[in-house]
Write a protein that holds these residues in place. Structure first.
Motif, mmCIF file in Angstrom:
data_model
loop_
_atom_site.group_PDB
_atom_site.id
_atom_site.type_symbol
_atom_site.label_atom_id
_atom_site.label_comp_id
_atom_site.label_asym_id
_atom_site.label_seq_id
_atom_site.Cartn_x
_atom_site.Cartn_y
_atom_site.Cartn_z
ATOM 1 N N ARG A 182 -7.935 1.117 0.131
ATOM 2 C CA ARG A 182 -6.813 0.239 -0.198
ATOM 3 C C ARG A 182 -6.572 -0.768 0.916
ATOM 4 N NH1 ARG A 182 -3.262 5.641 -1.470
ATOM 5 N NH2 ARG A 182 -4.839 6.480 -2.860
ATOM 6 N N ILE A 183 -6.199 -1.981 0.521
ATOM 7 C CA ILE A 183 -5.750 -2.987 1.486
ATOM 8 C C ILE A 183 -4.509 -3.661 0.921
ATOM 9 C CG2 ILE A 183 -8.061 -3.440 2.409
ATOM 10 C CD1 ILE A 183 -7.806 -6.191 0.907
ATOM 11 N N SER A 184 -3.700 -4.190 1.794
ATOM 12 C CA SER A 184 -2.512 -4.899 1.322
ATOM 13 C C SER A 184 -2.874 -6.330 0.947
ATOM 14 C CB SER A 184 -1.413 -4.887 2.389
ATOM 15 O OG SER A 184 -1.815 -5.641 3.506
ATOM 16 N N ILE A 202 -3.507 -4.560 -7.819
ATOM 17 C CA ILE A 202 -2.283 -4.060 -8.429
ATOM 18 C C ILE A 202 -1.069 -4.594 -7.671
ATOM 19 C CG2 ILE A 202 -3.334 -1.976 -9.389
ATOM 20 C CD1 ILE A 202 -2.198 -0.366 -7.072
ATOM 21 N N SER A 203 -0.008 -4.836 -8.405
ATOM 22 C CA SER A 203 1.255 -5.189 -7.768
ATOM 23 C C SER A 203 2.130 -3.936 -7.769
ATOM 24 C CB SER A 203 1.934 -6.357 -8.500
ATOM 25 O OG SER A 203 2.192 -6.026 -9.843
ATOM 26 N N SER A 259 2.215 1.651 -3.547
ATOM 27 C CA SER A 259 1.125 1.960 -4.476
ATOM 28 C C SER A 259 0.580 3.366 -4.280
ATOM 29 C CB SER A 259 -0.004 0.947 -4.315
ATOM 30 O OG SER A 259 0.442 -0.335 -4.680
ATOM 31 N N SER A 260 0.697 3.892 -3.074
ATOM 32 C CA SER A 260 0.192 5.237 -2.801
ATOM 33 C C SER A 260 0.847 6.293 -3.678
ATOM 34 C CB SER A 260 0.387 5.598 -1.329
ATOM 35 O OG SER A 260 -0.480 4.839 -0.539
ATOM 36 N N ILE A 261 2.076 6.087 -4.052
ATOM 37 C CA ILE A 261 2.766 7.053 -4.920
ATOM 38 C C ILE A 261 2.010 7.184 -6.238
ATOM 39 C CG2 ILE A 261 4.914 7.536 -6.168
ATOM 40 C CD1 ILE A 261 6.336 5.916 -3.872
ATOM 41 N N LEU A 262 1.696 6.052 -6.858
ATOM 42 C CA LEU A 262 0.957 6.048 -8.120
ATOM 43 C C LEU A 262 -0.480 6.540 -7.919
ATOM 44 C CD1 LEU A 262 0.669 5.125 -11.154
ATOM 45 C CD2 LEU A 262 -0.167 2.962 -10.215
ATOM 46 N N LEU A 263 -1.161 5.995 -6.921
ATOM 47 C CA LEU A 263 -2.569 6.335 -6.712
ATOM 48 C C LEU A 263 -2.749 7.808 -6.355
ATOM 49 C CD1 LEU A 263 -3.593 3.082 -4.803
ATOM 50 C CD2 LEU A 263 -3.932 3.607 -7.230
ATOM 51 N N THR A 279 0.814 -1.224 0.000
ATOM 52 C CA THR A 279 0.000 0.000 0.000
ATOM 53 C C THR A 279 0.840 1.264 0.000
ATOM 54 O OG1 THR A 279 -0.243 -0.186 2.399
ATOM 55 C CG2 THR A 279 -2.049 -1.048 1.041
ATOM 56 N N LYS A 280 1.959 1.251 0.708
ATOM 57 C CA LYS A 280 2.820 2.444 0.754
ATOM 58 C C LYS A 280 3.409 2.731 -0.630
ATOM 59 C CE LYS A 280 6.617 4.498 3.334
ATOM 60 N NZ LYS A 280 7.578 4.334 4.425
#
Length: 163
Positions: free
Chosen positions: A56-58, A84-85, A43-47, A40-41
């Motif tokens: 979001r969940i891991s 998403i990966s 992916s947060s950059i992209l999201l 999640t951390k």
């Protein structure tokens, strides 16, 4: 039997450049009720860049088996779940196959969204023929690696693997 109302959307994400994402992927992520992220951390950059605010969940290789039941329940209730990966396509040398297989077993529609692929990018500029074999990551145990290398030596094509 028709699929249930909920859908799992397997979304490919950029490998390096955050702009290597499709408009369809962005719209699907924004429309999802829940985004399962390998990290999640990360992916947060992209999201955050694309102002995607879905919950979001891991979901990674260490918790994938334990999170499946709750995700299937959400999908059974008609929720839209995107997966998403960290980079590339879930299930391709990344977690994802357990969730996809569980959805298939539960008659839940799985929608793949194409996107960046390091394998295809490498083949496209390699100069080798279009025939190739993709292996993924090699095991760490020496004996198993030797056995795999022996088997791969019989393949008459370009062989790609991750290191």
């Amino acid at each position: 039997m028709p699929p249930k109302a909920g859908k799992l959307i397997v979304v490919s994400t950029p490998i390096g450049n955050l702009e290597d994402i499709s408009i369809r992927a962005i719209n699907s992520l924004k429309a999802s009720d829940l985004i399962a992220c390998e990290n999640t951390k990360h992916s947060s950059i992209l999201l955050n860049k694309y102002e995607i605010t879905s919950k979001r969940i891991s979901l990674h290789k260490f918790n994938e088996a334990s999170r499946i039941e709750s995700l299937i329940k959400a999908l059974d209730k008609g929720k839209s779940v995107a997966y998403i990966s960290d980079a590339g396509t879930p299930g391709i040398s990344d977690p994802g196959s357990i969730l996809v297989n569980e959805c298939i077993e539960n008659n839940i529609e799985v929608i793949p969204l194409p996107g960046p692929s390091s394998v295809i990018s490498a083949v496209s500029v390699s100069g080798f023929s279009e025939k190739f074999f993709f292996y993924g990551f090699f095991p760490e145990k020496k004996k198993l690696l030797e056995d795999i290398m022996e088997n791969l030596s019989d393949i008459n094509s370009c062989i790609l693997f991750f290191i």
